[in-house]
Design an enzyme around this catalytic site. Sequence first.
Site, PDB file in Angstrom:
ATOM      1  N   CYS A  83      38.202  52.363  -1.273  1.00 28.82           N
ATOM      2  CA  CYS A  83      36.938  52.846  -1.377  1.00 28.82           C
ATOM      3  C   CYS A  83      36.650  53.436  -2.698  1.00 28.82           C
ATOM      4  O   CYS A  83      37.369  53.984  -3.382  1.00 28.82           O
ATOM      5  CB  CYS A  83      37.183  54.146  -0.252  1.00 28.82           C
ATOM      6  SG  CYS A  83      35.936  55.213  -0.145  1.00 28.82           S
ATOM      7  N   CYS A  86      36.910  57.513  -2.691  1.00 31.09           N
ATOM      8  CA  CYS A  86      38.204  58.496  -2.784  1.00 31.09           C
ATOM      9  C   CYS A  86      39.329  57.443  -3.140  1.00 31.09           C
ATOM     10  O   CYS A  86      40.603  58.064  -3.416  1.00 31.09           O
ATOM     11  CB  CYS A  86      38.642  58.900  -1.394  1.00 31.09           C
ATOM     12  SG  CYS A  86      39.018  57.760  -0.193  1.00 31.09           S
ATOM     13  N   CYS A 131      35.394  54.859   5.669  1.00 33.53           N
ATOM     14  CA  CYS A 131      36.961  55.300   4.929  1.00 33.53           C
ATOM     15  C   CYS A 131      37.449  56.348   6.060  1.00 33.53           C
ATOM     16  O   CYS A 131      36.737  57.483   5.927  1.00 33.53           O
ATOM     17  CB  CYS A 131      36.736  55.679   3.709  1.00 33.53           C
ATOM     18  SG  CYS A 131      38.250  56.082   2.987  1.00 33.53           S
ATOM     19  N   CYS A 134      37.767  59.619   3.439  1.00 31.87           N
ATOM     20  CA  CYS A 134      36.706  60.493   3.041  1.00 31.87           C
ATOM     21  C   CYS A 134      35.238  60.492   3.855  1.00 31.87           C
ATOM     22  O   CYS A 134      34.529  61.385   3.627  1.00 31.87           O
ATOM     23  CB  CYS A 134      36.410  60.283   1.447  1.00 31.87           C
ATOM     24  SG  CYS A 134      35.579  58.619   1.165  1.00 31.87           S
ATOM     25  N   CYS A 154      31.927  43.418   7.089  1.00 31.29           N
ATOM     26  CA  CYS A 154      30.726  43.006   5.925  1.00 31.29           C
ATOM     27  C   CYS A 154      30.440  44.469   5.455  1.00 31.29           C
ATOM     28  O   CYS A 154      29.992  45.570   5.892  1.00 31.29           O
ATOM     29  CB  CYS A 154      29.421  42.868   6.783  1.00 31.29           C
ATOM     30  SG  CYS A 154      28.144  42.245   5.808  1.00 31.29           S
TER      31      CYS A 154
END
Length: 165
Positions: A83, A86, A131, A134, A154
């Site tokens: 991510c 984070c 995510c 976060c 995607c």
Amino acid sequence: MATIDRRNLLLGGTALTALAAFAVLRPIGASRAAEGDFPFKLTEEEWRARLSPEAYYILREEGTERPFSSPLLDEHRDGIFACAGCDQPLFESATKFDSGTGWPSFYDFIPGALGTREDNSFGMVRTSLHCSNCGGHQGHVFEDGPPPTGLRYCIDGLALKFIPA
């Protein structure tokens, strides 16, 4: 020189009407990141300082990038896709494939790394991905991927960072 005929005028008018409707349905600047109590928390000011404006738009406002614009689309080295908000690992490079859609695509994710919610924006029903650490928007999942899962995660490239093995 191109001529404007009735068909092109109607198509252009329809496109402008659709864009105007999208703008009304999805106000610019409205934070749309997944709601919830996530382990990694920042204030809106801290998010804006941490992310580029484009990454903020994707991760915190559920925007998207233009297809075929992400450098991660052609990333084929061994490693982890994490991510961009984070640094939580989300996808292993072994699960990445070329979907032809213009966005980095994966057929599976690291267990526990993603959360989902129903996304009814733009007059369609999709499954949005965020995510789990976060709440940052990553993209959407579709049921047209390759074996073994049959799924296509995607993902917006600006929502990811690549960490080579």
